[in-house]
Design a protein around this motif. Structure first.
Motif, PDB file in Angstrom:
ATOM      1  N   ILE A  45     -10.192  -0.239   7.426  1.00 50.44           N
ATOM      2  CA  ILE A  45      -9.018  -1.093   7.264  1.00 50.44           C
ATOM      3  C   ILE A  45      -7.875  -0.448   8.031  1.00 50.44           C
ATOM      4  N   MET A  96      -2.468  -5.504   7.363  1.00 50.37           N
ATOM      5  CA  MET A  96      -3.770  -4.862   7.454  1.00 50.37           C
ATOM      6  C   MET A  96      -4.832  -5.853   7.919  1.00 50.37           C
ATOM      7  N   ARG A 150      -5.715  -8.422  -0.688  1.00 47.00           N
ATOM      8  CA  ARG A 150      -6.200  -7.088  -0.356  1.00 47.00           C
ATOM      9  C   ARG A 150      -7.709  -7.165  -0.126  1.00 47.00           C
ATOM     10  N   CYS A 171       2.632  -3.601   3.949  1.00 47.78           N
ATOM     11  CA  CYS A 171       1.788  -3.279   5.092  1.00 47.78           C
ATOM     12  C   CYS A 171       1.059  -4.524   5.585  1.00 47.78           C
ATOM     13  N   ARG A 212       0.866  -1.185   0.000  1.00 48.51           N
ATOM     14  CA  ARG A 212       0.000   0.000   0.000  1.00 48.51           C
ATOM     15  C   ARG A 212       0.896   1.226   0.000  1.00 48.51           C
ATOM     16  N   SER A 225      -4.084  -0.280   9.127  1.00 50.23           N
ATOM     17  CA  SER A 225      -2.849  -0.647   8.448  1.00 50.23           C
ATOM     18  C   SER A 225      -1.636  -0.384   9.334  1.00 50.23           C
ATOM     19  N   HIS A 226      -0.667  -1.268   9.215  1.00 56.71           N
ATOM     20  CA  HIS A 226       0.621  -1.117   9.889  1.00 56.71           C
ATOM     21  C   HIS A 226       1.723  -1.209   8.837  1.00 56.71           C
TER      22      HIS A 226
END
Length: 382
Positions: free
Chosen positions: A256, A199, A313, A197, A192, A258-259
């Motif tokens: 969503i 997620m 995704r 990422c 992303r 995200s990290h």
């Protein structure tokens, strides 16, 4: 309205989990023991607790934590025991004063119309619950009876306060609100904004909102320190990038979370191949204040390594219909495959980023195709 219109599909599996999705096939391995189950309960057994008396120091919390059957049993027995105890006391007062014997009209009893233990028990109930049928009443003849009347009223008020407060707290517990806070069954790792990422998706089924909602994520894994100490449950915090750009999230529609897997992330050295062999667990905690009650609630779930889909995704769930936004919860946990490097985030950084990694892949694949053409032409000439 208890929940939003048409948001729970028929194939819903669990309260806090979205529908199942197809998982990629890998070789089976022994399943890791969860630290936090999918429905949010902590899979920890407390054994060999020697100081059991500490639970009695906090009686109210102990009563609230009990099962409903045990709570209702204690609720009933507390009133019955107090009625029986004071019924026995009223009978003893009447027996000591001679009220049980038939006397003349000029005799004044401590309590009128007490002739047996049954009548003393009924008088005890009338005093404690303030019924007052009018047949039995206390007189000013006995000071001890007046003292017992005051004590029983105070004891009855204390029992009412404790037990009714316990029942109220059990019915208004914050974990009931967490039943309508849902998480996606799987988490994903994909690219992303040119970054790898981690997620997952979360949502709220009710119209009443969670105020000041925050998300905390931890990686739980077994680690060994430099000194050789084994930490079986090492909890490592990971930073999340909330969609609204602040510490709190606005959970009015599914989000969503995200990290970004960077050099400070515990997932920095994790690749697609390593994901299927490492025993890691990602614990997600959603915490906020219930808008209707003002009580802080918390919802939890976790993702094992086999529940993290690499190269997937989440599909969109929000669309615009008739001048308003509609959320299709049947797609809440659906994912699609997307092109994602199978190497770790460290390997991507060493290659100069995602664009450089793609260029290297293209050049290597182009060189391989040229070699295949030369080999094929050489075979024809022979």
């Amino acid at each position: 309205m208890l929940s939003r219109k048409g948001l729970i599909p028929e194939d819903y599996l669990l309260t806090r989990l979205a529908e199942d999705v197809l998982q990629p096939k890998f070789k089976t391995k022994s399943r890791k023991v969860r630290f936090v189950t999918k429905n949010g309960t902590c899979n920890v057994a407390h054994t060999n607790i020697r100081e059991q008396g500490r639970f009695l120091l906090d009686v109210f919390t102990t009563l609230v934590d009990l099962k409903w059957l045990h709570t209702l049993l204690i609720f009933t027995m507390s009133f019955l025991c107090s009625w029986l105890l004071f019924g026995m006391i009223w009978w003893l007062i009447a027996f000591a004063h001679g009220d049980l014997d038939q006397k003349g009209d000029d005799f004044v009893p401590c309590v009128t119309d007490i002739h047996s233990f049954s009548s003393a028990f009924l008088f005890s109930i009338e005093v404690q619950v303030t019924i007052g049928f009018g047949g039995r009443m206390i007189t000013e003849e006995c000071v001890s009876a007046i003292v017992i009347l005051i004590i029983q009223n105070i004891v009855g008020l204390v029992i009412n306060a404790i037990m009714l407060g316990c029942i109220f707290m059990k019915t208004a517990q914050a974990n009931r609100r967490a039943e309508t806070l849902i998480f996606s069954k799987h988490a994903v790792i994909t690219v992303r904004n040119n970054k790898l990422c981690f997620m997952f998706r979360l949502g709220d089924l009710r119209k009443s909102m969670i105020i000041s909602a925050t998300v905390h994520v931890q990686v739980v894994r077994k680690t060994v320190t430099n000194e050789g100490e084994i930490v079986p449950l090492d909890q490592i915090d990971i930073q999340m990038d909330n969609p609204v750009g602040t510490n709190s999230i606005f959970l009015v529609s599914p989000l969503i979370i995200s990290h970004v897997i960077d050099k400070n992330s515990p997932l920095y050295d994790l690749s697609a191949a390593d994901l299927q062999h490492r025993d890691i667990e990602v614990v997600v905690i959603l915490e906020g204040v219930v808008e209707t009650t003002g009580i802080t609630t918390q919802a939890r779930t976790s993702y094992l390594s086999e529940e993290i889909l690499w190269g997937h995704r989440f599909v969109p769930t929000v669309s615009e219909e008739d001048g308003m936004y509609a959320v299709d919860y049947s797609k809440f946990g659906n994912t699609v495959k997307v092109a994602t490097p199978s190497c770790s985030a460290r390997a991507l950084d060493n290659a100069g980023g995602l664009e450089s990694f793609r260029l290297q892949e293209c050049s290597s694949s182009g060189g391989a195709s040229v070699k295949r053409r030369i080999r094929h032409q050489h075979t024809k000439e022979l």
